[in-house]
Structure formats: structure tokens, C-alpha cells
Design a protein around this motif. Structure first.
Motif, mmCIF file in Angstrom:
data_model
loop_
_atom_site.group_PDB
_atom_site.id
_atom_site.type_symbol
_atom_site.label_atom_id
_atom_site.label_comp_id
_atom_site.label_asym_id
_atom_site.label_seq_id
_atom_site.Cartn_x
_atom_site.Cartn_y
_atom_site.Cartn_z
ATOM 1 N N LEU A 25 4.745 11.569 -1.398
ATOM 2 C CA LEU A 25 4.771 11.874 0.034
ATOM 3 C C LEU A 25 5.436 10.713 0.775
ATOM 4 N N PRO A 26 6.122 10.996 1.879
ATOM 5 C CA PRO A 26 6.613 9.902 2.730
ATOM 6 C C PRO A 26 5.430 9.068 3.217
ATOM 7 N N LEU A 27 5.662 7.803 3.432
ATOM 8 C CA LEU A 27 4.596 6.877 3.810
ATOM 9 C C LEU A 27 3.810 7.356 5.030
ATOM 10 N N ASP A 28 4.491 7.967 5.996
ATOM 11 C CA ASP A 28 3.782 8.406 7.209
ATOM 12 C C ASP A 28 2.905 9.640 6.980
ATOM 13 N N GLN A 29 2.959 10.246 5.777
ATOM 14 C CA GLN A 29 2.119 11.395 5.458
ATOM 15 C C GLN A 29 1.001 11.054 4.466
ATOM 16 N N VAL A 30 0.977 9.831 3.987
ATOM 17 C CA VAL A 30 -0.029 9.410 3.005
ATOM 18 C C VAL A 30 -1.384 9.272 3.687
ATOM 19 N N THR A 31 -2.394 9.927 3.130
ATOM 20 C CA THR A 31 -3.757 9.845 3.649
ATOM 21 C C THR A 31 -4.710 9.234 2.630
ATOM 22 N N MET A 32 -4.260 9.088 1.413
ATOM 23 C CA MET A 32 -5.083 8.565 0.325
ATOM 24 C C MET A 32 -5.282 7.054 0.433
ATOM 25 N N PHE A 33 -4.312 6.369 1.034
ATOM 26 C CA PHE A 33 -4.324 4.920 1.162
ATOM 27 C C PHE A 33 -3.938 4.516 2.584
ATOM 28 N N THR A 34 -4.229 3.276 2.936
ATOM 29 C CA THR A 34 -3.634 2.684 4.137
ATOM 30 C C THR A 34 -2.158 2.453 3.810
ATOM 31 N N PRO A 35 -1.288 2.250 4.796
ATOM 32 C CA PRO A 35 0.125 1.976 4.481
ATOM 33 C C PRO A 35 0.299 0.769 3.549
ATOM 34 N N GLU A 36 -0.488 -0.275 3.755
ATOM 35 C CA GLU A 36 -0.387 -1.459 2.902
ATOM 36 C C GLU A 36 -0.801 -1.136 1.461
ATOM 37 N N GLN A 37 -1.904 -0.383 1.321
ATOM 38 C CA GLN A 37 -2.353 0.010 -0.014
ATOM 39 C C GLN A 37 -1.332 0.925 -0.689
ATOM 40 N N ALA A 38 -0.750 1.840 0.084
ATOM 41 C CA ALA A 38 0.234 2.767 -0.487
ATOM 42 C C ALA A 38 1.412 2.004 -1.090
ATOM 43 N N LYS A 39 1.897 0.998 -0.378
ATOM 44 C CA LYS A 39 3.007 0.184 -0.902
ATOM 45 C C LYS A 39 2.572 -0.595 -2.137
ATOM 46 N N LEU A 40 1.373 -1.156 -2.091
ATOM 47 C CA LEU A 40 0.864 -1.932 -3.214
ATOM 48 C C LEU A 40 0.704 -1.066 -4.463
ATOM 49 N N PRO A 97 2.167 -5.974 -16.615
ATOM 50 C CA PRO A 97 1.527 -4.894 -17.372
ATOM 51 C C PRO A 97 0.092 -4.615 -16.934
ATOM 52 N N TYR A 98 -0.500 -5.505 -16.136
ATOM 53 C CA TYR A 98 -1.869 -5.300 -15.664
ATOM 54 C C TYR A 98 -1.891 -5.302 -14.142
ATOM 55 N N PHE A 99 -2.671 -4.396 -13.589
ATOM 56 C CA PHE A 99 -2.834 -4.309 -12.138
ATOM 57 C C PHE A 99 -4.299 -4.006 -11.868
ATOM 58 N N ASN A 100 -4.970 -4.919 -11.237
ATOM 59 C CA ASN A 100 -6.386 -4.737 -10.933
ATOM 60 C C ASN A 100 -6.579 -4.683 -9.422
ATOM 61 N N HIS A 101 -7.286 -3.681 -8.969
ATOM 62 C CA HIS A 101 -7.583 -3.522 -7.548
ATOM 63 C C HIS A 101 -9.040 -3.095 -7.434
ATOM 64 N N GLU A 102 -9.709 -3.591 -6.426
ATOM 65 C CA GLU A 102 -11.095 -3.183 -6.237
ATOM 66 C C GLU A 102 -11.148 -1.682 -5.929
ATOM 67 N N PRO A 103 -12.290 -1.051 -6.226
ATOM 68 C CA PRO A 103 -12.417 0.383 -5.956
ATOM 69 C C PRO A 103 -12.224 0.694 -4.468
ATOM 70 N N ILE A 104 -11.718 1.874 -4.210
ATOM 71 C CA ILE A 104 -11.536 2.350 -2.838
ATOM 72 C C ILE A 104 -12.570 3.441 -2.590
ATOM 73 N N GLN A 105 -13.288 3.327 -1.503
ATOM 74 C CA GLN A 105 -14.287 4.336 -1.169
ATOM 75 C C GLN A 105 -13.690 5.358 -0.209
ATOM 76 N N TYR A 106 -13.830 6.622 -0.561
ATOM 77 C CA TYR A 106 -13.367 7.710 0.293
ATOM 78 C C TYR A 106 -14.588 8.353 0.929
ATOM 79 N N ASN A 107 -14.576 8.509 2.245
ATOM 80 C CA ASN A 107 -15.741 9.014 2.967
ATOM 81 C C ASN A 107 -15.553 10.403 3.565
ATOM 82 N N GLN A 108 -14.366 10.966 3.476
ATOM 83 C CA GLN A 108 -14.105 12.256 4.113
ATOM 84 C C GLN A 108 -14.537 13.386 3.178
ATOM 85 N N ALA A 109 -15.754 13.890 3.374
ATOM 86 C CA ALA A 109 -16.282 14.953 2.527
ATOM 87 C C ALA A 109 -15.353 16.167 2.544
ATOM 88 N N GLY A 110 -15.109 16.724 1.393
ATOM 89 C CA GLY A 110 -14.249 17.895 1.268
ATOM 90 C C GLY A 110 -12.771 17.576 1.109
#
Length: 135
Positions: A25-40, A97-110
Motif C-alpha cells: 500500500l502507499p504510505l498514506d494508506q498504511v494503517t498497520m504501522f505508523t509512517p516511521e514503523q512502515a518505513k522501518l 540478516p537479523y531484525f528485532n523489533h518490540e511487539p506492536i499492540q493493536y487495539n482496534q477490535a475487528g
């Protein structure tokens, strides 16, 4: 395993519209991550190496268009060289070869988020896709 330089097993995560699509998805349509997280998550740290470390998609596309004018055997060889270039960050060749990121919590039920890895996303490879269902 991967379609870039030899030896690495590298993966990224980009949001897609649904399981039948093969483009992020284009960056302005991403809802799974913040813009910074999406790039990362898309670049998995390559952006930290600086702009000179990665060829632009335009440069890669121009190389491929030129190679299309060559005889088949030479075109195939040159296309392989583009995939193997260390500066081809489009397929994560500069990623660690390794990428570690803390878990992301999603709060939007459904909510449902579809995602894929762009590295092994081409004909002949099993697509690496998934979905997150938030309850």
C-alpha cells in the motif's frame, strides 16, 4: 534463501490491501504501522546506511529497461547482476540478516491487516503473505 545476493535469508513486512495483491500500500494508506514503523519494517534498517548505499528504483528500472533491448541470454545474465547488486535495496540486499523489533499492540477490535514480504515476491516463488486479525 532469497532472490537477491547469495546466502542471506532476509525478510521485511509491508501492508497490502488484501491477500490477492502483490504490491505494498502507499504510505498514506498504511494503517498497520505508523509512517516511521512502515518505513522501518519495509527497509529493515537499510535506510540508516545513507542514500548513497541504495540505488533508486528509477535507476534499477532504467537498467532493466536497457537490458530488455539485449539478446535473451545476455539480458538474463544482466538481470541476475541487478538482483545481486549490493546497492539493490529494493530486494533487501543491504539489510542485516537479523531484525528485532518490540511487539506492536493493536487495539482496534475487528481490524484485519494483510501483509507480505517483498523480497521473495515474484513468479516461481511461494508468496510470503499473512494476516493479523484483531479481536
Amino acid at each position: 534463501y532469497g532472490m537477491g545476493s547469495r546466502g542471506p535469508d532476509r525478510h521485511n513486512v509491508v501492508q497490502i490491501a488484501n491477500m490477492s495483491t502483490n504490491f505494498p500500500l502507499p504510505l498514506d494508506q498504511v494503517t498497520m504501522f505508523t509512517p516511521e514503523q512502515a518505513k522501518l519494517f519495509a527497509m529493515v534498517g537499510q535506510q540508516e546506511r545513507g542514500p548513497e548505499a541504495c540505488q533508486s528504483l528509477t535507476e534499477i528500472r532504467d537498467d532493466v529497461k536497457y537490458y530488455d533491448t539485449l539478446p535473451w541470454a545476455e539480458k538474463t545474465k544482466k538481470a541476475g547482476e541487478v538482483r545481486m547488486r549490493l546497492t539493490n535495496c529494493a530486494i533487501l540486499n543491504q539489510a542485516d540478516p537479523y531484525f528485532n523489533h518490540e511487539p506492536i499492540q493493536y487495539n482496534q477490535a475487528g481490524a484485519t491487516y494483510y501483509y507480505m514480504c517483498t523480497r521473495n515476491n515474484r513468479p516461481g516463488y511461494a508468496p510470503q503473505k499473512g494476516a493479523i486479525y484483531v479481536e
